[in-house]
Design a protein around this motif. Structure first.
Motif, mmCIF file in Angstrom:
data_model
loop_
_atom_site.group_PDB
_atom_site.id
_atom_site.type_symbol
_atom_site.label_atom_id
_atom_site.label_comp_id
_atom_site.label_asym_id
_atom_site.label_seq_id
_atom_site.Cartn_x
_atom_site.Cartn_y
_atom_site.Cartn_z
ATOM 1 N N VAL A 266 57.167 33.522 55.526
ATOM 2 C CA VAL A 266 57.584 34.285 54.342
ATOM 3 C C VAL A 266 56.359 34.811 53.603
ATOM 4 O O VAL A 266 56.307 35.972 53.179
ATOM 5 C CB VAL A 266 58.469 33.425 53.411
ATOM 6 C CG1 VAL A 266 58.701 34.120 52.070
ATOM 7 C CG2 VAL A 266 59.813 33.130 54.072
ATOM 8 N N ASN A 267 55.340 33.970 53.510
ATOM 9 C CA ASN A 267 54.109 34.384 52.840
ATOM 10 C C ASN A 267 53.436 35.558 53.558
ATOM 11 O O ASN A 267 52.976 36.513 52.911
ATOM 12 C CB ASN A 267 53.143 33.188 52.757
ATOM 13 C CG ASN A 267 51.932 33.489 51.918
ATOM 14 O OD1 ASN A 267 52.049 34.060 50.832
ATOM 15 N ND2 ASN A 267 50.759 33.139 52.421
ATOM 16 N N ILE A 268 53.433 35.495 54.872
ATOM 17 C CA ILE A 268 52.837 36.585 55.661
ATOM 18 C C ILE A 268 53.610 37.886 55.431
ATOM 19 O O ILE A 268 53.024 38.950 55.238
ATOM 20 C CB ILE A 268 52.819 36.205 57.160
ATOM 21 C CG1 ILE A 268 51.723 35.158 57.404
ATOM 22 C CG2 ILE A 268 52.595 37.431 58.045
ATOM 23 C CD1 ILE A 268 51.858 34.407 58.698
ATOM 24 N N ILE A 269 54.933 37.775 55.403
ATOM 25 C CA ILE A 269 55.763 38.967 55.199
ATOM 26 C C ILE A 269 55.561 39.529 53.786
ATOM 27 O O ILE A 269 55.431 40.738 53.599
ATOM 28 C CB ILE A 269 57.246 38.638 55.491
ATOM 29 C CG1 ILE A 269 57.427 38.418 57.004
ATOM 30 C CG2 ILE A 269 58.169 39.751 54.999
ATOM 31 C CD1 ILE A 269 58.793 37.929 57.425
ATOM 32 N N LEU A 270 55.473 38.631 52.807
ATOM 33 C CA LEU A 270 55.251 39.108 51.433
ATOM 34 C C LEU A 270 53.906 39.831 51.320
ATOM 35 O O LEU A 270 53.786 40.844 50.634
ATOM 36 C CB LEU A 270 55.322 37.943 50.436
ATOM 37 C CG LEU A 270 56.733 37.370 50.204
ATOM 38 C CD1 LEU A 270 56.681 36.181 49.267
ATOM 39 C CD2 LEU A 270 57.688 38.439 49.670
ATOM 40 N N ASN A 271 52.899 39.310 52.022
ATOM 41 C CA ASN A 271 51.601 39.987 52.002
ATOM 42 C C ASN A 271 51.674 41.357 52.663
ATOM 43 O O ASN A 271 51.032 42.305 52.206
ATOM 44 C CB ASN A 271 50.527 39.125 52.678
ATOM 45 C CG ASN A 271 50.022 38.043 51.744
ATOM 46 O OD1 ASN A 271 50.030 38.221 50.517
ATOM 47 N ND2 ASN A 271 49.629 36.912 52.291
ATOM 48 N N SER A 272 52.473 41.455 53.727
ATOM 49 C CA SER A 272 52.660 42.766 54.367
ATOM 50 C C SER A 272 53.320 43.736 53.392
ATOM 51 O O SER A 272 52.970 44.914 53.353
ATOM 52 C CB SER A 272 53.532 42.635 55.608
ATOM 53 O OG SER A 272 52.849 41.967 56.621
ATOM 54 N N PHE A 273 54.275 43.232 52.621
ATOM 55 C CA PHE A 273 54.946 44.077 51.624
ATOM 56 C C PHE A 273 53.925 44.593 50.598
ATOM 57 O O PHE A 273 53.934 45.764 50.232
ATOM 58 C CB PHE A 273 56.035 43.294 50.889
ATOM 59 C CG PHE A 273 57.287 43.055 51.690
ATOM 60 C CD1 PHE A 273 57.449 43.600 52.950
ATOM 61 C CD2 PHE A 273 58.312 42.281 51.174
ATOM 62 C CE1 PHE A 273 58.599 43.392 53.694
ATOM 63 C CE2 PHE A 273 59.475 42.055 51.904
ATOM 64 C CZ PHE A 273 59.619 42.605 53.159
ATOM 65 N N LYS A 274 53.064 43.677 50.175
ATOM 66 C CA LYS A 274 52.058 44.077 49.171
ATOM 67 C C LYS A 274 51.161 45.163 49.728
ATOM 68 O O LYS A 274 50.856 46.148 49.051
ATOM 69 C CB LYS A 274 51.199 42.863 48.781
ATOM 70 C CG LYS A 274 51.854 42.012 47.718
ATOM 71 C CD LYS A 274 50.914 40.900 47.254
ATOM 72 C CE LYS A 274 51.708 39.754 46.659
ATOM 73 N NZ LYS A 274 51.129 38.433 46.979
ATOM 74 N N GLN A 275 50.746 44.967 50.989
ATOM 75 C CA GLN A 275 49.877 45.979 51.605
ATOM 76 C C GLN A 275 50.603 47.297 51.789
ATOM 77 O O GLN A 275 50.014 48.359 51.628
ATOM 78 C CB GLN A 275 49.368 45.479 52.950
ATOM 79 C CG GLN A 275 48.335 44.374 52.800
ATOM 80 C CD GLN A 275 47.837 43.886 54.153
ATOM 81 O OE1 GLN A 275 48.080 44.518 55.173
ATOM 82 N NE2 GLN A 275 47.154 42.757 54.147
#
Ligand SMILES: *[C@@H]1O[C@H](CO)[C@@H](O)[C@H](O)[C@H]1NC(C)=O
Ligand SMILES: *[C@@H]1O[C@H](CO)[C@@H](O)[C@H](O)[C@H]1NC(C)=O
Ligand SMILES: *[C@@H]1O[C@H](CO)[C@@H](O)[C@H](O)[C@H]1NC(C)=O
Ligand SMILES: *[C@@H]1O[C@H](CO)[C@@H](O)[C@H](O)[C@H]1NC(C)=O
Length: 292
Positions: A266-275
């Protein structure tokens, strides 16, 4: 964030889950879709193991245990087609490596699922056709070895705190009160399957889940079932199999346990969203052929 239930062609898909997170939805005109993350599990497969009294040997299954079946290939191919259609206004039908990334766990069945999915998502068109008799093109599926996979593999290895919580779960009153009503049944199951009761009743070692799963796969593929595997018995096993999944994240310190496992992805996906919110980034879709 949105969870989409695919129209399941049959119960076979019950082991394939499919989640799409979208950063911004197309619902309102002012909003623009920027990024899509897709997580799915493999399609229909052969059993992972058999139990001592099992009527079927590994050699009776094409390619042996734990392998994607033709049904599973078709399921993932259709999933790829579905996503191609759903995001036709977003994801270019011409494959572009800067826009698209796919990663799989290091299992034959998840890698093959990713490949089947890609056949449905990116059949080559116009300039990407390299053999007119084969409307398929190679697309890289990224993989890291199981031991170092900190994104997609479940369970994440080397997490002493999670192991500790798992042990606590087994002895927690919350869990015990749920499993107690099945103790007689588990004893019968131990006799039927030839497995040890002491192992069967520790639900988080997945022996019971695997036994249920093996019968389920055998049933779906029309292999004969043992006489004791009546509908009533299999239904009860299903309940226990659900309880073994529940014991991972659904009872006892659920938040902490979830954070230590799926929380990492989930954290990895949230970081992708931020990027993705930073419009200079070209990547539009990330796909994870996850779990085991
Ligand atoms: C899709 O990709 C092709 C080839 O790279 C390009 O010519 C076209 O402009 C792209 N379409 C969109 C909508 O981005
Ligand atoms: C959990 O329980 C198992 C079996 O009793 C034991 O081998 C293991 O060391 C325990 N792990 C932790 C982290 O307590
Ligand atoms: C199992 O048998 C049913 C009924 O004859 C049939 O519809 C189904 O396709 C068979 N499944 C497989 C995997 O062969
Ligand atoms: C956006 O992307 C550019 C280019 O990669 C980078 O220099 C910049 O720091 C990013 N901004 C944010 C807010 O992440």
């Amino acid at each position: 964030m949105r969870v989409i239930q695919l129209p399941n062609p049959s119960r076979i898909l019950c082991f394939a889950f499919y989640i799409i997170f979208t950063l911004l939805q197309q619902a309102t005109a002012e909003r623009e879709l920027k990024f899509v993350a897709v997580v799915f599990r493999h399609g229909d497969r052969t059993p992972i193991v058999n139990f001592p009294t099992d009527l079927h040997k590994e050699s009776e299954w094409p390619q042996g245990f734990g392998q994607l079946t033709k049904t599973g290939m078709q399921q993932l191919y259709e999933l790829g087609q579905y996503v191609r259609k759903r995001y036709s206004n977003f994801l270019n039908s011409t494959y572009n490596r800067k826009e698209f990334y796919i990663q799989s766990t290091d299992y034959d069945r998840t890698i093959m699922s990713a490949q089947s999915y890609l056949s449905g998502l990116f059949p080559p068109t116009s300039s990407q056709i390299w053999n007119p008799e084969l409307l398929w093109q190679p697309i890289p599926v990224h993989i890291v070895p199981k031991a170092t996979d900190r994104r997609l593999h479940f369970p994440l290895s080397d997490c002493p705190r999670f192991d500790e919580l798992q042990n606590e779960t087994q002895t927690s009153s919350e869990f015990q009160s749920r499993i107690q009503p099945y103790m007689d049944f588990l004893q019968t199951m131990a006799v039927n399957t030839g497995l040890e009761l002491n192992h069967l009743k520790i639900l988080d070692n997945f022996q019971l889940w695997n036994t249920y799963d093996t019968l389920y796969c055998e049933g779906i593929h029309n292999y004969s079932l043992p006489v004791w595997a009546t509908k009533d018995v299999v239904d009860k096993m299903e309940k226990l199999a659900e309880l073994s999944l529940l014991s991972l994240f659904g009872v006892y310190k659920t938040e902490e346990k979830s954070r230590l496992q799926g929380g990492v992805l989930v954290n990895i996906i949230l970081n992708s969203f931020k990027q993705a919110a930073n419009s200079s980034r070209e990547r539009k879709m990330e796909v994870y052929s996850a779990a085991v």
